[in-house]
Design an enzyme around this catalytic site. Structure first.
Site, PDB file in Angstrom:
ATOM      1  N   HIS A   1       2.319   2.157  -3.183  1.00 58.33           N
ATOM      2  CA  HIS A   1       1.433   3.139  -3.795  1.00 58.33           C
ATOM      3  C   HIS A   1       1.967   4.561  -3.662  1.00 58.33           C
ATOM      4  O   HIS A   1       1.197   5.519  -3.738  1.00 58.33           O
ATOM      5  CB  HIS A   1       0.033   3.049  -3.184  1.00 58.33           C
ATOM      6  CG  HIS A   1      -0.638   1.731  -3.421  1.00 58.33           C
ATOM      7  ND1 HIS A   1      -1.875   1.414  -2.892  1.00 58.33           N
ATOM      8  CD2 HIS A   1      -0.248   0.637  -4.134  1.00 58.33           C
ATOM      9  CE1 HIS A   1      -2.215   0.183  -3.265  1.00 58.33           C
ATOM     10  NE2 HIS A   1      -1.232  -0.306  -4.011  1.00 58.33           N
TER      11      HIS A   1
ATOM     12  N   ASP B   1       0.857  -1.177   0.000  1.00 52.14           N
ATOM     13  CA  ASP B   1       0.000   0.000   0.000  1.00 52.14           C
ATOM     14  C   ASP B   1       0.897   1.232   0.000  1.00 52.14           C
ATOM     15  O   ASP B   1       2.019   1.171  -0.494  1.00 52.14           O
ATOM     16  CB  ASP B   1      -0.943  -0.021   1.217  1.00 52.14           C
ATOM     17  CG  ASP B   1      -2.260   0.699   0.958  1.00 52.14           C
ATOM     18  OD1 ASP B   1      -2.208   1.840   0.460  1.00 52.14           O
ATOM     19  OD2 ASP B   1      -3.330   0.146   1.251  1.00 52.14           O
TER      20      ASP B   1
END
Length: 405
Positions: free
Chosen positions: A247, A224
């Site tokens: 991310h 993430d």
């Protein structure tokens, strides 16, 4: 003549004064070795109670500083909270491996290892926090399963000030790795954070309502956000960080909940994004429940290596539609005073710069300076930029078709 004699006597006394100062004993911290206080490094015995006893003794010591030492070995540890305030500064040196329970239900709290209400805390060492998250990742489906189990983050800090963490490795967290809430004046240096790129919601560093945080010389590869910056965070300095997989460095998401606070004064310099889904990212919910300001951001000297969305301002964020709030419509988050300078490398998408701002609160004073992002994706042609509802400027060497006047 009198002054000359006085000066001579003073010079003669200086070596004696130096010897007296140098001979004073250095006050060393009292060391609490967890093995000598009942902990067993066999990777099976639950050492939670033993660690809490050590913390209580170290934290309550009134004279001098305390040092808790975790030697090499595998120390199984259930959910544990280390709570202050303490009577003295605390060093927590981890050279061994701390093992979380594989079964997520065996951790009876939101965070596996949590520090609260402490000043002058130093966590260091070359040890590992092993979240043993592999068996938990398939359970992380809360967006479609309302009965999903609550998974714990690896290490948390709440109401911790004037403190630091360095050189530690966080491995395979169940959820996020390091979580910060209402933390002020904190340094993160030399930390390594690792989880597979397909491990869900394993944010590297996550913070909200924090100020004066420094993140230096840190490597983050996770499933993430490498770094997630949430409501109320100010004066954050990030430099010399490698991110990938993950991310990117994300501000937000913002605007979903009422009573959120402004996010301002962010500096991100000398960063490498390698194979991430995003690089520089600001995300706000399309239908906001709060009206806040995001301002005074500087991004400089940043390399993108095959990043899907190198520069991405997304004010229509909605990961799992439909996304509805009381105030339907455009985002109420105002983004302004954002400088992006010397951003270079390769993009996996032709649109390397996406500036999708709110129609009701357009982005203001966004500067693009020396942006050299080349299209390395399947779609041919030079890189381009997409702009919606934004006021700003582009200058310097621009190796893409920009959309700012």
């Amino acid at each position: 003549m009198t002054s000359i004699v006085y000066a001579f006597k003073t010079l003669c006394l200086l070596p004696l004064l130096f010897i007296a100062v140098a001979s004073r004993p250095t006050v060393k911290p009292k060391v609490f070795n967890v093995k000598r206080h009942g902990s067993i490094p066999d990777g099976k015995t639950d050492n939670t109670d033993a660690f809490i006893r050590v913390w209580s003794r170290a934290c309550g010591r009134r004279s001098g500083s305390s040092k808790i030492y975790v030697p090499k070995g595998n120390f199984y540890l259930g959910g544990v909270e280390f709570v202050g305030p303490c009577k003295n500064p605390i060093e927590f040196v981890i050279d061994g491996t701390l093992l979380a329970p594989e079964n997520p239900s065996d951790i009876k709290q939101d965070t596996w290892i949590n520090f609260r209400y402490i000043n002058d805390l130093s966590i260091s060492g070359f040890g590992t926090l092993d979240g043993q998250g592999k068996k938990s990742w398939p359970l992380n489906d809360c967006h479609k399963n309302p009965n999903c189990p609550k998974l714990a983050m690896t290490m948390g800090f709440a109401f911790v000030n004037n403190s630091n963490i360095k050189d530690i490795t966080s491995l395979n967290s169940k959820m996020g790795h390091l979580n910060f809430f209402s933390v002020h004046y904190f340094n993160i240096t030399g930390v390594t954070i690792t989880a597979p790129g397909d491990s869900p919601n394993t944010d590297g560093i996550k913070m909200g309502s924090c100020s004066n945080i420094q993140i230096f010389n840190t490597n983050i590869g996770t499933g993430d956000d490498c770094i997630a910056i949430l409501s109320g965070t100010t004066n954050l300095n990030i430099s010399n960080v490698k991110c990938g997989p993950g991310h990117g460095i994300s501000v937000g998401s913002l605007g979903k909940n009422k009573d959120e606070k402004d996010v301002k004064d962010l500096t991100v310099k000398d960063i490498i994004f390698n194979g991430t889904s995003d690089g520089i990212r600001i995300k706000t919910w399309e239908s906001s429940a709060s009206k806040i300001l995001v301002s005074n951001f500087v991004y400089e000297n940043i390399q993108m290596i095959d990043v899907e969305k190198p520069i991405n301002i997304d004010q229509k964020y909605c990961p799992h539609p439909p996304c509805e709030h009381e105030n339907k419509g455009e985002s109420h988050v105002q983004i302004q005073d954002v400088k992006l300078k010397n951003i270079y490398g390769t993009s996996k998408n032709k649109v390397a710069v996406n500036l999708q701002c709110s129609k009701r609160f357009p982005c203001k004073n966004v500067e693009l300076i020396d942006i050299n992002l080349k299209n390395n994706g399947l779609e041919g042609g030079p890189s381009t930029a997409k702009c919606e509802n934004i006021n700003g400027s582009a200058s310097g060497k621009m190796a893409l078709q920009h959309c700012l006047n």
